[in-house]
Write a protein that holds these residues in place. Structure first.
Motif, PDB file in Angstrom:
ATOM      1  N   THR A  86      -3.337 -35.467-102.499  1.00  0.00           N
ATOM      2  CA  THR A  86      -3.595 -34.881-103.825  1.00  0.00           C
ATOM      3  C   THR A  86      -3.174 -35.929-104.839  1.00  0.00           C
ATOM      4  N   ILE A  87      -4.079 -36.261-105.733  1.00  0.00           N
ATOM      5  CA  ILE A  87      -3.820 -37.358-106.666  1.00  0.00           C
ATOM      6  C   ILE A  87      -3.840 -36.812-108.089  1.00  0.00           C
ATOM      7  N   ASP A  88      -2.892 -37.316-108.874  1.00  0.00           N
ATOM      8  CA  ASP A  88      -2.711 -36.812-110.229  1.00  0.00           C
ATOM      9  C   ASP A  88      -3.688 -37.464-111.203  1.00  0.00           C
ATOM     10  N   LYS A  89      -4.953 -37.365-110.921  1.00  0.00           N
ATOM     11  CA  LYS A  89      -5.941 -37.797-111.916  1.00  0.00           C
ATOM     12  C   LYS A  89      -7.215 -36.991-111.728  1.00  0.00           C
ATOM     13  N   LYS A  90      -8.053 -37.053-112.771  1.00  0.00           N
ATOM     14  CA  LYS A  90      -9.226 -36.170-112.759  1.00  0.00           C
ATOM     15  C   LYS A  90     -10.248 -36.584-111.723  1.00  0.00           C
ATOM     16  N   GLU A  91     -10.454 -37.887-111.586  1.00  0.00           N
ATOM     17  CA  GLU A  91     -11.480 -38.340-110.632  1.00  0.00           C
ATOM     18  C   GLU A  91     -10.997 -39.580-109.894  1.00  0.00           C
ATOM     19  N   PHE A  92     -11.274 -39.602-108.599  1.00  0.00           N
ATOM     20  CA  PHE A  92     -10.862 -40.745-107.775  1.00  0.00           C
ATOM     21  C   PHE A  92     -12.004 -41.727-107.557  1.00  0.00           C
ATOM     22  N   GLN A  93     -13.210 -41.172-107.343  1.00  0.00           N
ATOM     23  CA  GLN A  93     -14.368 -42.021-107.028  1.00  0.00           C
ATOM     24  C   GLN A  93     -15.634 -41.359-107.583  1.00  0.00           C
ATOM     25  N   TYR A 114     -10.383 -23.831 -97.601  1.00  0.00           N
ATOM     26  CA  TYR A 114      -9.461 -22.996 -98.370  1.00  0.00           C
ATOM     27  C   TYR A 114      -9.299 -23.613 -99.761  1.00  0.00           C
ATOM     28  N   THR A 115      -8.798 -22.796-100.692  1.00  0.00           N
ATOM     29  CA  THR A 115      -8.558 -23.313-102.041  1.00  0.00           C
ATOM     30  C   THR A 115      -7.109 -23.754-102.131  1.00  0.00           C
ATOM     31  N   ASP A 116      -6.877 -24.986-102.539  1.00  0.00           N
ATOM     32  CA  ASP A 116      -5.492 -25.470-102.583  1.00  0.00           C
ATOM     33  C   ASP A 116      -4.867 -25.179-103.950  1.00  0.00           C
ATOM     34  N   ASP A 117      -3.614 -25.611-104.136  1.00  0.00           N
ATOM     35  CA  ASP A 117      -2.857 -25.269-105.359  1.00  0.00           C
ATOM     36  C   ASP A 117      -3.546 -25.734-106.639  1.00  0.00           C
ATOM     37  N   THR A 177     -13.109 -44.648 -91.964  1.00  0.00           N
ATOM     38  CA  THR A 177     -14.550 -44.854 -92.154  1.00  0.00           C
ATOM     39  C   THR A 177     -15.006 -44.452 -93.542  1.00  0.00           C
ATOM     40  N   ARG A 178     -14.383 -43.360 -94.073  1.00  0.00           N
ATOM     41  CA  ARG A 178     -14.884 -42.871 -95.361  1.00  0.00           C
ATOM     42  C   ARG A 178     -13.813 -42.067 -96.079  1.00  0.00           C
ATOM     43  N   ILE A 179     -14.027 -41.977 -97.402  1.00  0.00           N
ATOM     44  CA  ILE A 179     -13.155 -41.122 -98.226  1.00  0.00           C
ATOM     45  C   ILE A 179     -14.041 -40.078 -98.884  1.00  0.00           C
ATOM     46  N   THR A 180     -13.613 -38.831 -98.786  1.00  0.00           N
ATOM     47  CA  THR A 180     -14.344 -37.741 -99.449  1.00  0.00           C
ATOM     48  C   THR A 180     -13.461 -37.134-100.527  1.00  0.00           C
ATOM     49  N   GLU A 181     -14.027 -36.929-101.691  1.00  0.00           N
ATOM     50  CA  GLU A 181     -13.310 -36.287-102.805  1.00  0.00           C
ATOM     51  C   GLU A 181     -13.932 -34.904-103.006  1.00  0.00           C
ATOM     52  N   PHE A 182     -13.141 -33.862-102.702  1.00  0.00           N
ATOM     53  CA  PHE A 182     -13.715 -32.524-102.551  1.00  0.00           C
ATOM     54  C   PHE A 182     -14.217 -31.887-103.840  1.00  0.00           C
ATOM     55  N   LYS A 183     -13.580 -32.183-104.970  1.00  0.00           N
ATOM     56  CA  LYS A 183     -13.929 -31.429-106.188  1.00  0.00           C
ATOM     57  C   LYS A 183     -15.379 -31.628-106.589  1.00  0.00           C
ATOM     58  N   LYS A 225      -6.141 -32.485-111.291  1.00  0.00           N
ATOM     59  CA  LYS A 225      -5.824 -33.234-110.061  1.00  0.00           C
ATOM     60  C   LYS A 225      -7.089 -33.381-109.224  1.00  0.00           C
ATOM     61  N   THR A 226      -6.964 -34.187-108.190  1.00  0.00           N
ATOM     62  CA  THR A 226      -8.090 -34.294-107.265  1.00  0.00           C
ATOM     63  C   THR A 226      -7.557 -34.431-105.838  1.00  0.00           C
ATOM     64  N   VAL A 227      -8.350 -33.962-104.876  1.00  0.00           N
ATOM     65  CA  VAL A 227      -7.936 -34.033-103.467  1.00  0.00           C
ATOM     66  C   VAL A 227      -8.941 -34.890-102.711  1.00  0.00           C
ATOM     67  N   ILE A 228      -8.408 -35.848-101.981  1.00  0.00           N
ATOM     68  CA  ILE A 228      -9.288 -36.710-101.185  1.00  0.00           C
ATOM     69  C   ILE A 228      -8.852 -36.650 -99.715  1.00  0.00           C
ATOM     70  N   VAL A 229      -9.756 -37.055 -98.845  1.00  0.00           N
ATOM     71  CA  VAL A 229      -9.378 -37.197 -97.434  1.00  0.00           C
ATOM     72  C   VAL A 229      -9.958 -38.492 -96.878  1.00  0.00           C
TER      73      VAL A 229
END
Ligand code: UDP
Length: 393
Positions: free
Chosen positions: A274-281, A46-49, A295-301, A310-314
């Protein structure tokens, strides 16, 4: 007589494809029952905010070499080309996974890396792929040492987190999914087709299910409508015998009320942020074999190259599956070893007694299917059934 010719339990890839085939190729009236509040199974997105497409059950990256699967799905979606890249956090550096020649040169001094490269090319061929458990059997000391390093730094701790046991104690096919690659190719997959549905997986599966002959009911536990009469080997739907086809894509142990024992799975807990920056990794996924409980972090954008402030990670935390615990009751991975194989075989034998029941998909087959395997399996099964005499119904 029911108003439906076919009932499908589960609206993931397998159920959707089976429903579509019967509806479009045989003009059958199909009812799809889904227990979740949404279609698309574990591919649900889904598309988040912040405008980023989030994969609710963890990252799904489509890749296939199967021409028929690619052609079939392409009727229902446009694709955004995407080649998945994974980095691993190893000794404080981010290096490419699967381990390949670029990784080798990042972790070894040049001279030593050159010697190892020459040996790898000699024994496995340029472009070759060798599973870690194979490489460990090498008779050459330099390759044994390499295998030991890769095993220790990339595989053993990740696998222990992911599966709760070491690589030797799970089926070798599992670690063979991420072989050592004798090339400079940093991609995680090497298939001919690698792409993401441009409007997402939910939309793709919605399009597959969009047919006048298909009705989808969400939020319904199939057992409230359906049961198996194990004395007569008949399917009962809404208290009447159902003589059409039942396509079941759920867990067979649950369908048979665990009478032959429970099938074990590994589950996951997802921590979305959800993190207030353009890129996490710097890449979509970073694996942490040796640090952290996840085990891992995924950054969806990164997947659809979406722009946002913003960026969303899991973060993925593996855990045992427990059907009684709402935090652990999603069966993500079958654990196939000899004992579990025997158990699923018993359930499969029992389901074979029901001539109008078809079990399809990752859960019902207790297989580590990728998305394309699920689609291929459904295409193949529907074709077999339609060709058979009973398929004519
Ligand atoms: N694996 C590992 N280290 C890694 C990546 C994978 O040990 O950095 C092993 C682990 O056992 C994992 C298996 O390889 O379960 C398959 O990895 P894959 O990325 O295919 O798993 P999935 O994406 O299906 O969870």
């Amino acid at each position: 007589m029911s108003q439906y010719d076919v009932i499908v339990v589960g609206a993931g890839f397998s159920g959707a494809v089976m429903a579509e085939r019967f509806a479009s190729q045989q003009n059958k009236k199909v009812l799809v029952i889904e227990q979740r509040p949404h279609i698309a199974g574990n591919c649900y997105d889904y598309t988040d905010d912040s405008g980023i497409t989030v994969h609710h059950y963890g990252p799904h990256l489509f890749h296939t070499n199967k021409e028929n699967v690619w052609q079939y799905l392409s009727q229902f979606t446009q694709w955004t080309p995407y080649e998945h890249k994974v980095l691993g956090s190893i000794d404080g550096k981010l290096v490419p996974i699967p381990f390949n020649l670029n990784t080798l040169y990042q972790l070894y001094p040049d001279g030593q890396a050159q010697e190892i490269e020459a040996l790898l090319v000699k024994h496995y061929g340029a472009g070759g792929k060798v599973p870690i458990l194979e490489l460990r059997k090498s008779k050459f000391v330099a390759l044994q040492q390499l295998a030991e390093l890769v095993y220790q730094k990339f595989f053993v701790n990740y696998t222990t987190k992911q599966w709760g046991c070491s690589p030797e104690d799970i089926s070798p096919e599992v670690t063979a999914r991420v072989p050592i690659v004798v090339s400079r190719d940093d991609r995680y997959f090497h298939d001919k087709y690698q792409a993401i549905p441009s409007q997402g997986y939910t939309q793709l599966i919605g399009n597959i299910l969009k047919h006048d002959n298909i009705e989808v009911r969400l939020n319904i536990d199939a057992t409230t409508l359906l049961r198996l009469n194990c004395k007569t080997n008949k399917v009962i739907f809404e208290e009447h015998e159902f003589a059409g086809k039942l396509v079941f894509t759920g867990m067979l142990d649950q369908l048979f009320e665990y009478t032959e024992g429970e099938l074990p799975y590994r589950s996951l807990q997802f921590d979305f942020q959800t993190i207030d920056k353009k890129e996490f990794q710097p890449s979509t996924t970073v694996n942490y074999p040796n640090e952290h409980a996840y085990t891992r972090i995924t950054e969806f954008k990164h997947i659809l190259q979406q722009q946002s402030d913003k960026t969303v990670i899991v973060k993925e935390y593996p855990q045992d599956y427990d059907r009684h615990d709402p935090q652990k009751n999603i069966p993500y991975y079958p654990i196939f070893n000899a004992e579990n194989q025997q158990r699923i075989d018993v359930y499969k034998k029992r389901i074979e007694g029901f001539v109008n029941v078809i079990s399809a998909g990752r859960l019902a087959n207790y297989k580590y299917y990728n998305m394309d395997d699920a689609v291929e399996n459904a295409l193949c099964l529907s074709c077999q059934v339609m060709k058979s005499r009973e398929g004519l119904m």
